[in-house]
Every structure is written in C-alpha cells, then in structure tokens.
Design a protein around this motif. Structure first.
Motif, mmCIF file in Angstrom:
data_model
loop_
_atom_site.group_PDB
_atom_site.id
_atom_site.type_symbol
_atom_site.label_atom_id
_atom_site.label_comp_id
_atom_site.label_asym_id
_atom_site.label_seq_id
_atom_site.Cartn_x
_atom_site.Cartn_y
_atom_site.Cartn_z
ATOM 1 N N GLN A 188 0.823 -1.210 0.000
ATOM 2 C CA GLN A 188 0.000 0.000 0.000
ATOM 3 C C GLN A 188 0.855 1.256 0.000
ATOM 4 O OE1 GLN A 188 -2.836 0.108 3.183
ATOM 5 N NE2 GLN A 188 -3.901 1.917 2.401
ATOM 6 N N LYS A 189 1.921 1.248 0.790
ATOM 7 C CA LYS A 189 2.798 2.419 0.860
ATOM 8 C C LYS A 189 3.473 2.680 -0.479
ATOM 9 C CE LYS A 189 6.650 4.398 3.469
ATOM 10 N NZ LYS A 189 7.648 4.164 4.544
ATOM 11 N N ALA A 190 3.929 1.610 -1.119
ATOM 12 C CA ALA A 190 4.609 1.757 -2.412
ATOM 13 C C ALA A 190 3.660 2.295 -3.479
ATOM 14 C CB ALA A 190 5.190 0.419 -2.844
ATOM 15 N N LEU A 191 2.463 1.737 -3.526
ATOM 16 C CA LEU A 191 1.489 2.173 -4.538
ATOM 17 C C LEU A 191 0.988 3.589 -4.269
ATOM 18 C CD1 LEU A 191 -0.544 -1.125 -5.038
ATOM 19 C CD2 LEU A 191 1.163 -0.137 -6.571
ATOM 20 N N ASN A 192 0.881 3.963 -2.993
ATOM 21 C CA ASN A 192 0.426 5.314 -2.657
ATOM 22 C C ASN A 192 1.380 6.382 -3.167
ATOM 23 O OD1 ASN A 192 -1.973 4.613 -1.449
ATOM 24 N ND2 ASN A 192 -1.156 4.600 0.635
ATOM 25 N N THR A 193 2.677 6.029 -3.247
ATOM 26 C CA THR A 193 3.651 7.007 -3.749
ATOM 27 C C THR A 193 3.459 7.295 -5.240
ATOM 28 O OG1 THR A 193 5.305 5.317 -4.281
ATOM 29 C CG2 THR A 193 5.353 6.232 -2.057
ATOM 30 N N CYS A 194 2.740 6.405 -5.923
ATOM 31 C CA CYS A 194 2.524 6.568 -7.371
ATOM 32 C C CYS A 194 1.168 7.209 -7.697
ATOM 33 C CB CYS A 194 2.608 5.216 -8.071
ATOM 34 S SG CYS A 194 4.176 4.363 -7.860
ATOM 35 N N THR A 195 0.292 7.330 -6.695
ATOM 36 C CA THR A 195 -1.076 7.777 -6.959
ATOM 37 C C THR A 195 -1.133 9.147 -7.618
ATOM 38 O OG1 THR A 195 -1.821 6.521 -5.027
ATOM 39 C CG2 THR A 195 -3.340 8.155 -5.927
ATOM 40 N N ALA A 196 -0.372 10.096 -7.070
ATOM 41 C CA ALA A 196 -0.400 11.462 -7.607
ATOM 42 C C ALA A 196 0.058 11.478 -9.056
ATOM 43 C CB ALA A 196 0.475 12.376 -6.752
ATOM 44 N N HIS A 197 1.145 10.745 -9.350
ATOM 45 C CA HIS A 197 1.672 10.734 -10.718
ATOM 46 C C HIS A 197 0.672 10.126 -11.690
ATOM 47 C CE1 HIS A 197 4.323 9.032 -13.998
ATOM 48 N NE2 HIS A 197 4.556 10.321 -14.060
ATOM 49 N N VAL A 198 0.004 9.044 -11.296
ATOM 50 C CA VAL A 198 -0.999 8.409 -12.158
ATOM 51 C C VAL A 198 -2.149 9.375 -12.431
ATOM 52 C CG1 VAL A 198 -2.707 6.557 -12.295
ATOM 53 C CG2 VAL A 198 -0.412 6.064 -11.453
ATOM 54 N N CYS A 199 -2.618 10.079 -11.398
ATOM 55 C CA CYS A 199 -3.711 11.044 -11.574
ATOM 56 C C CYS A 199 -3.311 12.172 -12.521
ATOM 57 C CB CYS A 199 -4.115 11.626 -10.218
ATOM 58 S SG CYS A 199 -4.920 10.456 -9.108
ATOM 59 N N VAL A 200 -2.087 12.677 -12.366
ATOM 60 C CA VAL A 200 -1.599 13.747 -13.241
ATOM 61 C C VAL A 200 -1.493 13.263 -14.684
ATOM 62 C CG1 VAL A 200 0.430 15.162 -13.784
ATOM 63 C CG2 VAL A 200 -0.427 15.065 -11.448
ATOM 64 N N MET A 201 -1.028 12.032 -14.883
ATOM 65 C CA MET A 201 -0.949 11.474 -16.241
ATOM 66 C C MET A 201 -2.330 11.397 -16.891
ATOM 67 S SD MET A 201 1.868 8.466 -16.494
ATOM 68 C CE MET A 201 0.985 7.410 -15.367
ATOM 69 N N LEU A 202 -3.320 10.946 -16.129
ATOM 70 C CA LEU A 202 -4.676 10.824 -16.670
ATOM 71 C C LEU A 202 -5.231 12.181 -17.071
ATOM 72 C CD1 LEU A 202 -6.207 8.142 -14.269
ATOM 73 C CD2 LEU A 202 -5.573 7.834 -16.661
ATOM 74 N N THR A 203 -5.015 13.196 -16.225
ATOM 75 C CA THR A 203 -5.542 14.530 -16.543
ATOM 76 C C THR A 203 -4.769 15.185 -17.684
ATOM 77 O OG1 THR A 203 -4.132 15.583 -14.865
ATOM 78 C CG2 THR A 203 -6.338 14.923 -14.185
ATOM 79 N N SER A 204 -3.504 14.789 -17.897
ATOM 80 C CA SER A 204 -2.685 15.410 -18.938
ATOM 81 C C SER A 204 -2.880 14.760 -20.297
ATOM 82 C CB SER A 204 -1.204 15.342 -18.549
ATOM 83 O OG SER A 204 -0.957 16.059 -17.369
ATOM 84 N N TYR A 205 -2.838 13.424 -20.343
ATOM 85 C CA TYR A 205 -2.877 12.726 -21.629
ATOM 86 C C TYR A 205 -4.285 12.587 -22.199
ATOM 87 C CZ TYR A 205 2.048 11.347 -21.442
ATOM 88 O OH TYR A 205 3.419 11.366 -21.443
ATOM 89 N N THR A 206 -5.273 12.354 -21.344
ATOM 90 C CA THR A 206 -6.626 12.073 -21.849
ATOM 91 C C THR A 206 -7.212 13.226 -22.665
ATOM 92 O OG1 THR A 206 -6.995 10.616 -19.955
ATOM 93 C CG2 THR A 206 -8.927 11.272 -21.231
ATOM 94 N N PRO A 207 -7.269 14.470 -22.138
ATOM 95 C CA PRO A 207 -7.811 15.562 -22.969
ATOM 96 C C PRO A 207 -6.989 15.809 -24.226
ATOM 97 C CG PRO A 207 -7.668 16.210 -20.663
ATOM 98 C CD PRO A 207 -6.896 14.949 -20.799
ATOM 99 N N GLY A 208 -5.655 15.633 -24.125
ATOM 100 C CA GLY A 208 -4.798 15.858 -25.285
ATOM 101 C C GLY A 208 -5.069 14.891 -26.413
ATOM 102 N N PHE A 209 -5.269 13.608 -26.082
ATOM 103 C CA PHE A 209 -5.575 12.616 -27.109
ATOM 104 C C PHE A 209 -6.918 12.891 -27.771
ATOM 105 C CE2 PHE A 209 -2.405 9.553 -25.249
ATOM 106 C CZ PHE A 209 -1.685 9.412 -26.419
ATOM 107 N N PHE A 210 -7.936 13.224 -26.970
ATOM 108 C CA PHE A 210 -9.249 13.518 -27.533
ATOM 109 C C PHE A 210 -9.189 14.736 -28.458
ATOM 110 C CE2 PHE A 210 -11.166 10.881 -24.100
ATOM 111 C CZ PHE A 210 -11.994 10.125 -24.912
#
Length: 312
Positions: free
Chosen positions: A237-259
C-alpha cells in the motif's frame, strides 16, 4: 467593443473567432476561464514559492513538480489571456507571426510536459525498486539535465511546424475557429498542399506520445513486479500510494490531449464548438488540477503549504 478593423485580405493578421456558435455566451463562458486561470496561477506559483523557500523540499521529486508547475504556467499564459480578450473585448486579431509563435509555445510546452511525466515515472521506479541507490541515481543535477533534454527534444521537434507554415500562402479568409492558434486549425487556412505539415505533425505527436507512454508503462510494469514481490501488505500500500499522484496527473494530462488531437484530425462531423471546448479543457484542467493533486497526495508538500498559508 468592435473587433480589430481587419479586411479579409489583410495579409498580416488572422482572426481568432473564439467559440463558434456560442458567441452570444462568450461573457458567461469567460467566467470559468478566468476562475480557472486564477487557480492555475495561484496553485502553481504557490508550489514554486514553497519549494523554493524550503531547503528540505529541494529534492529530485519536488524539482520535477516545480518543472511541471512551470510548464503549466507557460502553457496557460500562452493561450488564456488572449482567449479572455476575445470573450471580454472582442479583440480577435492576431498577427501571423504572433499566431505561429503561440502555436510553437503551446506544442513545445506540451511535449516538454510529456518528458517531465516520463522522468517522474522513472523517479517513482527508482524510489520503489532501488530505494538504497535513489540518492546516487537521481540527483538534482541529473533531474535538471533530464528536464533540459526533454525541452530540447520538444524545441527541435516543434520548430519545423511554424517554419513549414511560414513558407506557405494563406487563403483570403483568415478566420480561425478557435481561441488559440492550434496547429491543425492554422493548417486549414493554407491555400495549397498541406500533406507534409499534416504528416509531420501526426508522426511527431504519435512518436513522442507513443515513446513516452511506452517508457511510462515499462516503469510501472517494473514497479508492479517489485510491489508484488513484497511480503508485507502495508509495504504494498505504501509503495502504490507514492505513485497515486503521478498516475492522476498522467490521466488529466494525456486524456484531454488525445481527444483533442483525434477530433481535429478525424472528427469532421463534430461541431466546431466541440473541437474548441475539448482543446480548452486540455489547457484548463491539467494546469489547474496538477498542483491540487500533488498538494493533496504528497504529505510533505501539503504540510509545508499549510504552514506557509498559516503564516500569511
């Protein structure tokens, strides 16, 4: 106010139309644009100031967050003030040179952001898979070098776009159905063969995005493999929590750009105002949410920001 007094044959100007079909609502549309721009500047400047003032935050992870904040400020400032001038004052004119410059900055910063997200994925990989070597593998100097390489890659790939367009002749009708000079919107004004421009922009976009997404996927594949080898559920859980922010930022950055990219190239049946709104979401949502996501998900940064606010 009246728009700039331009004739359709004025060879030195383009006319940005704003959101076609919704001109009657420009004043109302400007409200979320203005609020979003204020939040973008406030959030990202706060992150830069807090990290810059606090020595304990001047580490590779926070240096990358600052790089992302800088690109968010640049990409929004390159487009939103002009959009607000269109909505509020009907100032639609923009010089050809100004339009090509804006286009260059928008696409260059977008590619630079993609490189920063790749470096962030590598940062998370090293932090989880090689924590004991983190301080030697990722130093501030090395992160700055990676950021510079990402910037140079973006500049070299995007520089041909305005240069190719500047050599072509534009039609007499110079209305751009957009709030900013997006490449494909400008290409549609060219009188002549634009195959080279279209193919180059498409190949560059898919090459950069494809390569970056492959590197990010590789990093997270190695992270997941390392996490699954951990025996402790708490460590998982601790390891995955360190990646949560980066995953969220990737989703908000790449998704609108691709569309946005796909609808411009393949969405001929989509209404013009839909194209513009999708492109605007790409310029508004990621820069506005990125500092909020990192502020909420990164405890050390959140605590420092709260302490800074309490001192004010």
């Amino acid at each position: 106010m009246a728009a700039f007094n331009l004739t359709p044959s004025d060879q030195s100007m383009f006319i940005l139309m704003g959101i076609p079909g919704l001109e009657y609502a420009h004043i109302w549309i400007s409200i979320p644009f203005a609020i979003s721009y204020f939040i973008i500047l406030l959030g990202n400047v706060t992150v830069l100031f807090v990290v810059g003032k606090d020595q304990t935050l001047q580490k590779p992870m926070y240096l990358l967050i600052c790089m992302l904040a800088l690109t968010d400020i640049v990409i929004s400032t390159s487009s939103l003030p002009k959009a607000l001038c269109i909505f509020w004052f009907n100032w639609k004119g923009i010089t050809v040179a100004g339009c090509l410059t804006q286009m260059f900055f928008l696409h260059t910063v977008s590619f630079t952001q993609s490189a920063i997200l790749v470096t962030m994925a590598f940062d998370r990989y090293v932090a989880i898979c090689n924590p004991l070597r983190y301080a030697t593998i990722l130093t501030n100097t090395r992160v700055a070098q990676l950021g510079f390489v990402g910037l140079m890659r973006a500049v070299l790939l995007m520089l041909p776009l305005p240069l190719l367009l500047s050599r072509l002749s534009f039609c007499a009708k110079r209305n751009i159905t957009h709030t900013q000079c997006e490449h494909m919107a400008v290409v549609k004004l060219v009188c002549g063969d634009t195959t080279v421009n279209r193919m180059y922009s498409l190949v560059a976009a898919f090459a950069v995005s494809g390569l970056d997404l492959m590197l990010i996927a590789l990093s997270y594949g190695l992270i997941i493999r390392a996490v699954l080898r951990m025996s402790s559920r708490k460590a998982h859980q601790k390891a995955l929590n360190t990646c949560t922010a980066h995953v969220c930022v990737m989703l908000t950055s790449y998704t609108p750009g691709f569309f946005t990219s796909l609808t411009h190239r393949f969405g001929q049946g989509i209404a013009p105002h839909t194209h513009v709104i999708l492109a605007s979401l790409y310029l508004l949502i990621p820069p506005m949410l990125n500092p909020i996501i990192y502020g909420a998900k990164t405890k050390e940064l959140r605590d420092k920001v709260n302490k800074f606010i309490c001192r004010m």
